[in-house]
Design an enzyme around this catalytic site. Structure first.
Site, PDB file in Angstrom:
ATOM      1  N   LYS A 192       0.848  -1.202   0.000  1.00 40.18           N
ATOM      2  CA  LYS A 192       0.000   0.000   0.000  1.00 40.18           C
ATOM      3  C   LYS A 192       0.888   1.258   0.000  1.00 40.18           C
ATOM      4  O   LYS A 192       0.738   2.133  -0.823  1.00 40.18           O
ATOM      5  CB  LYS A 192      -0.876   0.003   1.240  1.00 40.18           C
ATOM      6  N   ASN A 193       1.837   1.309   0.929  1.00 45.82           N
ATOM      7  CA  ASN A 193       2.608   2.550   1.096  1.00 45.82           C
ATOM      8  C   ASN A 193       3.597   2.795  -0.027  1.00 45.82           C
ATOM      9  O   ASN A 193       4.070   3.919  -0.194  1.00 45.82           O
ATOM     10  CB  ASN A 193       3.329   2.537   2.454  1.00 45.82           C
ATOM     11  N   CYS A 196      -4.961  11.876  12.886  1.00 50.56           N
ATOM     12  CA  CYS A 196      -5.316  10.457  12.781  1.00 50.56           C
ATOM     13  C   CYS A 196      -5.465   9.936  14.213  1.00 50.56           C
ATOM     14  O   CYS A 196      -5.359  10.689  15.173  1.00 50.56           O
ATOM     15  CB  CYS A 196      -4.268   9.687  12.003  1.00 50.56           C
ATOM     16  N   ARG A 235      -0.681  14.803  12.657  1.00 53.16           N
ATOM     17  CA  ARG A 235       0.318  14.327  11.681  1.00 53.16           C
ATOM     18  C   ARG A 235       0.676  15.572  10.850  1.00 53.16           C
ATOM     19  O   ARG A 235       0.084  15.852   9.843  1.00 53.16           O
ATOM     20  CB  ARG A 235      -0.254  13.223  10.804  1.00 53.16           C
ATOM     21  N   ASP A 241       5.561   0.956  11.790  1.00 53.70           N
ATOM     22  CA  ASP A 241       4.334   0.272  11.356  1.00 53.70           C
ATOM     23  C   ASP A 241       4.273  -1.172  11.829  1.00 53.70           C
ATOM     24  O   ASP A 241       3.253  -1.830  11.654  1.00 53.70           O
ATOM     25  CB  ASP A 241       4.206   0.304   9.832  1.00 53.70           C
ATOM     26  N   ARG A 249      -8.248  -1.068   5.167  1.00 49.17           N
ATOM     27  CA  ARG A 249      -7.435  -0.031   4.521  1.00 49.17           C
ATOM     28  C   ARG A 249      -6.080  -0.567   4.124  1.00 49.17           C
ATOM     29  O   ARG A 249      -5.463  -0.063   3.189  1.00 49.17           O
ATOM     30  CB  ARG A 249      -7.227   1.148   5.494  1.00 49.17           C
TER      31      ARG A 249
END
Ligand code: EPZ
Length: 421
Positions: free
Chosen positions: A22-23, A118, A123, A308, A400
């Site tokens: 994803k990132n 978030c 952020r 993460d 997500r």
């Protein structure tokens, strides 16, 4: 809102294929807007954040075709005409802020909503904006929007990221490759997601020196072409499943489609817990030990321990025989999962940006609440290790960032059922 009902206590045995990252996908999808022709990207995961970002590109006029069954997205940027990314989309997915760099970098102007906060606090994007101003871009803030304007050619200059920032590095690359005579980013992020973006931009025709280092030098080129590329595998999904294989007794997982080079010293750290980790090309095998040893960690920017994977590692440590601690030096308050794990029976508490863990704490099923993407997957890990039945609420956070999580875990022994709500 969907929830998971999870029967714990069964080992995970079998093979799991790792999806695209994803990132790493989000920056190269944004980069496609810089091209003068279509870009096609393979190995794109079917995730809510990807769907959201595809819609942001459609709002500005790009043609986006996501062939889900092939995990392939094609982006035709030639019809982009509306240079604004609206709040109701940017607030859903903060990486939509990459639209600022892409639109001002290609079209010389952009109006993009400031992203919200978030689950674990503010952020900021101050480095994105200060870096663009250092490049010569005019930045105005108006009613929660950033309005950026750039001349055909910018004087450029240099900017130091303090602290190093993945998102700011991405946005400054997107803004500079077609605009800045010469721009130097110091203390640039070196995450694989940034390295992939640099390599894709160079393949499109950009002039970038220092790829993979913390000093990136960009020189303006006149045009970029669309390309056909394949996205990196997801190193955070990979690390998550490695933790699952380590912390659930009797587990023996084979993970395929990996890029072990993106893991830094994570495999070595996992071996220190007594877990058997075999790396063989793009396949990683993980076998749970009889007894997990406590291994304390501190997160850091790449190639340090990824923030993460902080929640997942702390969750595993609740099952280790002995005391340990996990410190997050990137996000000081990314610990919303702790009170939820305590509900499952974990013995842990926070002091500032460190969680102190007493192991081994037997976990027993309970109802727990997801709060953000990585916290929610940690609750799933804990529920699979717990006795009896757990309920994990608000799994939309999971959707997500983890493609088909229950369809990957149930075939290897997990008992997860999704209740659509
Ligand atoms: C990216 O977020 C990732 N998101 C995050 O993953 C990841 O946790 C983070 O990098 C750190 O690795 C995506 O790639 C889409 P940063 P980003 O800018 O770019 C401070 C997930 O779970 N900072 O590198 O927003 C910031 O507060 C997500 O997949 C400023 O002070 O992170 C933080 O302390 C969550 N000013 C540090 O830098 C700025 O202008 C690192 O943040 C920007 C950042």
């Amino acid at each position: 809102m969907d929830k998971f009902i999870i029967e714990g206590g069964t080992p995970l045995v079998g093979t799991i294929a790792i999806s695209g990252s994803k990132n790493a996908a989000l920056p190269i999808i944004a980069a496609a807007l810089l091209g003068d022709s279509e870009t096609t990207i393979h190995n794109i995961p079917r995730l809510q954040d990807i769907y959201t970002f595809n819609n942001v590109l459609r709002v500005v006029g790009a043609k986006v075709d996501f062939k889900e069954e092939e995990n392939t997205v094609s982006i035709d940027p030639t019809s982009v005409s509306y240079l604004e990314a609206p709040y109701d989309l940017v607030r859903k997915m903060r990486a939509s802020f990459y639209m600022l760099g892409a639109l001002v970098g290609k079209h010389g102007e952009a109006k993009v909503s400031l992203p919200g906060g978030c689950a674990w606090g503010p952020r900021p994007v101050d480095l994105h904006l200060k870096g663009m101003e250092a490049m010569g871009i005019n930045i105005q803030l108006e009613k929660g929007y950033v309005i950026a304007k750039a001349d055909e050619t910018l004087k450029g200059g240099n900017f130091t990221l303090e602290p190093s920032s993945v998102g700011a590095t991405v946005n400054l690359l997107l803004a500079s490759v077609l605009k800045a005579e010469k721009f130097v980013i110091k203390n640039a992020a070196k995450e694989p997601d940034v390295v992939q973006l640099c390599n894709v931009l160079v393949k499109m025709g950009a002039d970038i020196e220092g790829i993979g280092t913390s000093k990136l030098t960009i020189r303006k080129v006149e045009a970029l072409n669309g390309v056909k590329i394949s996205n990196d595998p997801d190193r955070i999904e990979l690390g998550t499943y490695m933790v699952a294989g380590a912390m659930i007794p009797g587990s023996d997982l084979t993970l395929t489609g990996c890029n072990p080079e993106h893991l830094g010293n994570f495999p070595e750290l996992l071996r220190k817990t007594g877990t058997k980790v075999d790396v063989n090309g793009t396949v990683i095998k993980v076998k749970a030990p009889e007894k997990l040893k406590p291994v304390s960690i501190k997160t850091d920017i790449y190639p340090g321990f990824p923030t993460d994977l902080q929640a997942q590692w702390a969750t595993m440590l609740t099952q280790a025989e002995g005391d340990s601690k996990v410190t997050d030096t990137v996000y000081f308050d990314r610990f919303s999962y702790v009170p939820e794990l305590v509900r499952l029976g974990a013995h842990m508490h926070n002091e500032k940006n460190t969680v102190h863990i007493k192991g081994k704490a037997p976990l027993t099923g309970a109802s727990v609440m997801s709060t953000d993407l990585r916290a929610s997957v940690s609750l799933v890990l804990a529920a699979m290790a717990a006795e009896n039945t757990s309920e994990v609420l608000r799994v939309y956070h999971l959707d997500r960032g983890y493609e088909s999580l229950e369809n990957k875990l149930n075939p290897v022994g997990a008992k997860i059922s999704r209740v659509v709500g």
